[in-house]
Structure formats: C-alpha cells, structure tokens
Design an enzyme around this catalytic site. Structure first.
Site, PDB file in Angstrom:
ATOM      1  N   LYS A  76       0.847  -1.197   0.000  1.00 34.85           N
ATOM      2  CA  LYS A  76       0.000   0.000   0.000  1.00 34.85           C
ATOM      3  C   LYS A  76       0.884   1.249   0.000  1.00 34.85           C
ATOM      4  CE  LYS A  76      -3.871   1.880   2.763  1.00 34.85           C
ATOM      5  NZ  LYS A  76      -4.728   1.600   3.938  1.00 34.85           N
ATOM      6  N   SER A 171      -9.535   1.483   3.514  1.00 38.07           N
ATOM      7  CA  SER A 171      -8.818   2.279   2.528  1.00 38.07           C
ATOM      8  C   SER A 171      -7.755   1.503   1.742  1.00 38.07           C
ATOM      9  CB  SER A 171      -8.137   3.454   3.246  1.00 38.07           C
ATOM     10  OG  SER A 171      -7.198   2.935   4.190  1.00 38.07           O
ATOM     11  N   SER A 195      -9.449  -0.821   7.704  1.00 36.35           N
ATOM     12  CA  SER A 195      -8.989  -0.579   6.334  1.00 36.35           C
ATOM     13  C   SER A 195      -8.410  -1.782   5.597  1.00 36.35           C
ATOM     14  CB  SER A 195      -7.942   0.546   6.320  1.00 36.35           C
ATOM     15  OG  SER A 195      -8.597   1.775   6.432  1.00 36.35           O
TER      16      SER A 195
END
Length: 524
Positions: A76, A171, A195
């Site tokens: 990420k 996210s 997330s």
C-alpha cells in the site's frame, strides 16, 4: 499458476517448474491487462525484475531464503519504500521518495519477496471506499467477474453495464484489488478502523489485522498512532500466516512493538471444534445489516454448532458509543500527525512567499483534500483547551470501557467472536459517492473499528457469494496476542465453506484470467 496459493507457487519455484523471472513477468503482464482497475499507483517494474533475477540466482545455487523468495507482493502506498515514490494518494506527497524502507517492507525484501508496486488508497488512508485519493477510485475486480455478470444479466438495467462497477472498500482497496486480480500473491495494507478487513470482505480475500504491537509500524506513514497496524491481504489463511511469521516481532525502531520473542504463528490444523466457545455479540445485530449478511452470519454460527462447538450470545455493552469515541480520538491524532506536512522539510510546497504563515496555509490547502482538512479541523476542535476534557479525555475513558468489554467476554470463556465484517456486499461506485466520506466511514467501520481501539487481532474470511454473485465475508476476533488462535479457527472455517475462485473476465477480450481453475462449490 497465478491463482495458486503462496505455498504452492513457492514449491513450484523450488522444484524449478517456473523461475522467479517468469513469475514476475506473468504478474507484470497481468498488471498491464488490469490497469483499468486502478489498483496500482506505481508499478516498480525495473526493481521487481532485478529482485526476481537475484532470487533466480539464489534458487540456482540452492540457497533460497524461504517460502517468500521470488514471490510477487504489493505494498500500500502509505508504507515508505526506499527509492520508490510514496504518495499516500495525496498531492501533499506527490513526488516524495523516501530514503528508507518501512520495517515490514524491509522484512519482506530480506526474505526475497519481489515488490511489484505501490497500491492505491483513500488519501492518507482516510476512507472506506478507496475512492478519495488523487489517483482516482479503485474498481473491484468482482465487477468484471463471470459470477457477477451472469447475475447482472438476469436483472434488467438501463445503464451501460461497465459504468456500474463496484467499489473495493477501503482504505486498502488497491492492495485488495491487486491480490483479487492475481497480480501478486500477497499485499500489505494498513488497518486503523477496518482498512484491511473491509476491502478484503468486498473483494473475497483473507484480510488480517494483527494485535497492536505484534508488527512494527516504523515507516508506515501514521494516521492514528494508537490504532494503526500493518495488515495482510492474501487469498487463503495459510498464506496470511506465512507473511505474518516474517513480519511479527520486536523492532527497535518502534517502541510499541512486543519485547518478548514471538513464537511461530502458523495455524495448527484443527479437526475438532467441540472444545471451542464462539461468541456472537448481540450489539452487532444492527438494523442496517443487510439480510444476506445476516443470513450468512447465522448459517456460520449454525455450522460451528452442528460441528459441536459451543455458540453463545455475548454482550459488548459499550458498542453504541464506539463510533463517536473513535471519531474523536481518530481526528485528534490525525490533526497532530498532519502538522508535520508544513511545506518546509519534504512533500509539496506552494509558490506563495508573502510570509511563512501564508506559505503554511497555502501549502496545506493545496496539499490536502477536503476529507483530510475536515478531519484536521475536527481534531483541532476536540483538542482546544476548553474542549480537551469534555471530548478527548472523555473519549479516552470510553475507549478503555470498550476494550474492557472485550476482555470481560474473553475472560468468561469465549475463544473467538464471530461477527459480520461489513453491513452489505460491495456497492456500485455511483451509489457509494451519494454520501460524504465521513458518513460512509462511520457506517462502514461499525463492526471493525472497536477492534482497533482495543488492539485485538481480527481476520475477515470470505464465506459465500450473495444473490448478486458478490463476496460476503465474516470476521473472527480474538484476545490480544492470540493471533495464532484466531488464524487456526479461521483456517478450519475456511476449509468448511470452500469459497469459490473469482472468474475474472478482462475487458478488452473477455478472456478469463484463470481458464482452467476448478471452482469449488459453496456449501453455505
């Protein structure tokens, strides 16, 4: 081969059925074909090929570093990667190249993993849809699956069917899409309020949030220091455990990590669940929960019961305060953390040179989106001298009560809690953006954020496909530092439900990514 588990592909590499370079090329080719998903912000092609080449040399010399050697992974874009741009999907960090690797990234590279690239997210990981970063929203690979499309054809719809794609959740949506679309075998996400587990549920993956302090946060660009943890996204529980084994343990650069040596975390094979006690929190049966998720949850509880486990209803009485409490604590820490982006040391700097104050103000206005600015404003309000006691301190006290709820339940003999992960399956993007980010996050984090406030391990397991042909996931929560126990129960459950493999049809030619994969049946 791209649909294999990490362990299977690792065995193939050791036996020489495929070389790390060939595997890397296959993944790069699929990343190009699935570019429309917008899963990656940066594809580190040259770095990946060089790492694959080095891995190949090790295999030839019979000196492989372990199960992760030569395995393509993604990270990420809020983890620092030395020499590779790290943006947090924000204008504030566009063009920022960190001089060091996050500890978790370094540990993966030390084991020979091949870094395919940095994945998309909500700006600074604030959101639950992966729709609010500057690089645009991430599309859920299941929008392009045969399972979903066949169900869509049965329902009349006027719009262009490709405009009605689904969100990945967030996210860490880019990481979830990257794994679900077979462009890598595992990916790192972060988990502050759900997330990693939320996108895992929407993309049909295993999404694991470790106990706070088990895995180092050094190099993870902070959102909420007291709740952030690196998360792991894979296609099965064993793969998650292989990655967790590499990441877990003390880091001198992160004083919040455990001091004691960590025991191996590979889940044992559970054959008998009759000694288990599964708790079902009654507060999680909320009116907003979709009937499909409720039904899957109830069938899962029945499954444990039919195999001899004790399934009991439990109470977490302070659950109704947790969203408000989380909002106060989260925004307060965000306000504090975002103060570092001032245009002086790194990241974006505006052209205004009237005064230092004007430069600060303009830099931050240009650098942050409305969502981030909104959270900073909220947080600073709660931290004002006249509000500090009434908001921040009170929220800290409520947080302790929420954490104690979990402690009391686990002390009463419950081994793990079984809950929904999300209120419903993935929704179309056009429907998702009808509500603002704050409302959405508050709704979507309802089953996940209390775990972060209590610092517990939790995992999403994909269970079944909904009537629309979309993944529905459930969450297992365990006591602090009982990560292995949570994974052991999850592994048994995963074997029982036999979640089907996504049949991904690529847009240009509608060719299936995995033509010859056998589809297991869904027993639930």
């Amino acid at each position: 081969m791209l649909g294999w588990t990490l362990r299977e592909v690792s065995a193939a590499l050791k036996q020489g059925q495929i070389t790390p370079t060939e595997l890397c090329q296959k993944c790069l080719s699929l990343i190009r074909k699935t570019k429309f998903l917008n899963a990656y912000i940066t594809v580190s092609e040259e770095v990946a090929l060089k790492q694959a080449e080095e891995s190949e040399k090790r295999y030839k010399e019979g000196q492989s570093l372990g199960d992760l050697d030569g395995i393509p992974i993604s990270v990420k874009d809020n983890f620092s990667t030395s020499g590779i741009e790290t943006t947090c999907a924000s204008n504030m960090l566009k063009g920022y190249i960190p001089p060091y690797n996050a500890t978790v990234v370094q540990k993966l590279l030390d084991q020979g993993a091949v870094l395919m690239g940095k994945t998309n997210l909500d700006e600074f990981a604030m959101g639950s849809g992966s729709t609010d970063g500057i690089f645009g929203p991430v599309k859920n690979p299941w929008s392009f699956s045969r399972q979903y499309r066949e169900k869509r054809q049965q329902t009349p719809c006027g719009e262009n069917k490709d405009s009605n794609w689904l969100i990945t959740g967030g996210s860490s949506g880019g990481s979830a899409a990257a794994v679900a679309a077979f462009t890598c075998f595992a990916a790192l996400g972060s988990d502050t309020g759900g997330s990693t587990r939320n996108p895992a549920a929407h993309c049909g993956l295993v999404g694991f949030k470790p106990s706070y302090g088990l895995v180092s946060r050094h190099g993870l660009i902070p959102l909420v220091n007291s709740m952030d943890v690196p998360g792991i996204l894979t296609r099965c529980v064993d793969d998650t455990a292989i990655v967790l084994d590499v990441l877990a343990g003390h880091d001198p650069k992160d004083s919040t990590t455990v001091q004691d040596p960590v025991k191996p975390l590979m889940p044992s094979s559970l054959t008998d669940v009759s000694k288990l006690c599964i708790g079902i929190p009654k507060e999680y049966l909320v009116p907003e929960l979709s009937s499909e998720v409720r039904s899957v949850w109830s069938k899962a509880a029945d499954l444990f019961e039919s195999e001899g486990a004790k399934v009991i209803e439990v109470s977490l009485p302070h659950t109704c305060y947790s969203i408000v409490c989380y909002h106060v604590l989260c925004t307060a820490e965000v306000a504090s953390n975002m103060a570092r982006f001032d245009g002086l040391e790194y990241g974006h700097r505006c052209d205004t040179n009237v005064s230092t104050e004007a430069m600060y103000a303009t830099t931050r206005r240009e650098g942050f989106n409305d969502v981030v600015r909104g959270r900073i404003l909220s947080g600073n309000f709660f931290l004002l001298k006249e509000n500090y006691e009434n908001y921040f301190i009170k929220a800290q006290k409520v947080r302790r009560l929420i954490a104690n709820d979990f402690v009391n339940v686990f002390n009463s003999g419950v081994d793990v809690l079984l809950t929904p992960t999300t209120l419903s399956e993935a929704v179309p993007y056009l429907e998702f953006i009808k509500e603002d980010n704050r409302t959405r996050s508050a709704q979507d984090d309802i089953f996940t954020q209390a775990v972060n406030m209590a610092g517990l391990p939790a995992v999403n397991i994909p269970v079944a496909l909904s009537h629309q042909g979309l993944p529905v996931g459930l969450q297992f929560i365990g006591p602090a530092f009982c990560d292995k126990q949570v994974l052991t129960v999850a592994k048994w459950f995963e074997k029982q439900v036999q979640f089907p493999v996504i049949q991904l049809e690529l847009m240009e030619d509608h060719s299936s990514v995995l033509n010859n994969e056998k589809l297991p049946s869904v027993s639930l």
